[in-house]
Design an enzyme around this catalytic site. Structure first.
Site, PDB file in Angstrom:
ATOM      1  N   GLY A 101      10.399 -14.214  51.644  1.00 15.67           N
ATOM      2  CA  GLY A 101      10.161 -13.206  50.617  1.00 15.67           C
ATOM      3  C   GLY A 101       8.711 -12.800  50.448  1.00 15.67           C
ATOM      4  N   GLY A 103       6.678 -10.975  52.503  1.00 16.05           N
ATOM      5  CA  GLY A 103       6.478  -9.562  52.820  1.00 16.05           C
ATOM      6  C   GLY A 103       6.996  -8.664  51.716  1.00 16.05           C
ATOM      7  N   ASN A 130      11.994  -1.202  65.579  1.00 13.80           N
ATOM      8  CA  ASN A 130      11.926  -2.321  64.640  1.00 13.80           C
ATOM      9  C   ASN A 130      13.037  -2.190  63.594  1.00 13.80           C
ATOM     10  OD1 ASN A 130      11.209  -4.497  63.089  1.00 13.80           O
ATOM     11  ND2 ASN A 130       9.042  -3.980  63.011  1.00 13.80           N
ATOM     12  N   TYR A 137      13.521  -2.280  54.484  1.00  7.55           N
ATOM     13  CA  TYR A 137      12.945  -1.201  53.689  1.00  7.55           C
ATOM     14  C   TYR A 137      14.029  -0.327  53.064  1.00  7.55           C
ATOM     15  CZ  TYR A 137       8.727  -2.614  56.206  1.00  7.55           C
ATOM     16  OH  TYR A 137       7.682  -3.332  56.740  1.00  7.55           O
TER      17      TYR A 137
END
Length: 166
Positions: A101, A103, A130, A137
């Site tokens: 967690g 990032g 990626n 995201y």
């Protein structure tokens, strides 16, 4: 120092003595992206352009007092919104520290900073290969900007094109 809800994990703003660490993380990320041959940054260039000229900022994530990653960013400006924004250039967590967690915490803090600075948006780029990062995201509420591609000019093409101006 910015406290987080994660045990023993804090975020802090980088300072000039962190330049070698930031270069290390830039090189580590470039290696992961198979772009290490493109990296020319040195601690001295970061000290000059990032810290002395205030061209960018960096967050350092630390677990138990040891650095484990960074988020490198700079200001941008949206003409559509008429407001500044924050452009995240690089977010990197050391491979053995991923999945905890860190990032997400750093990106969430950048979102908070974006709001605190009255900026209109937080933006970043993701390599199309990626997929794991893109999934994170999207799950966190980010959207891919449709119909826009990033174009870049550097090196010899930049030199050549700059001579077109008379």
């Amino acid at each position: 120092m910015i406290e987080t809800s994660l045990p023993d994990f804090i975020i802090r703003f980088a300072e000039k003595p962190d330049a070698p660490l930031i270069v290390k993380y830039i090189r580590d990320l470039a290696s992961y992206e198979n772009e290490l041959e493109d990296v020319t940054v040195t601690p001295e260039t970061l000290e000059k352009y990032m810290f002395d000229q205030k061209g960018a900022e960096c967050l350092i994530g630390e677990f138990n007092g040891n650095p484990v990653g960074f988020a490198f960013f700079h200001n941008s400006f949206s003409t559509f919104l008429g407001k500044p924004g924050i452009n995240l250039v690089d977010l990197y967590i050391e491979p053995d520290m991923r999945g905890r967690g860190y990032g997400k915490a750093m990106l969430s803090y950048l979102a908070k900073l974006t709001k605190e600075r009255d900026c209109g948006r937080l933006e970043w780029w993701v390599h199309d290969w990626n997929e794991s990062a893109a999934k994170h995201y999207l799950n966190w509420g980010a959207e891919m900007v449709k119909y826009i591609r990033v174009y870049r000019m550097d090196g010899q093409p930049l030199d050549k094109f700059s001579k077109e101006f008379k």
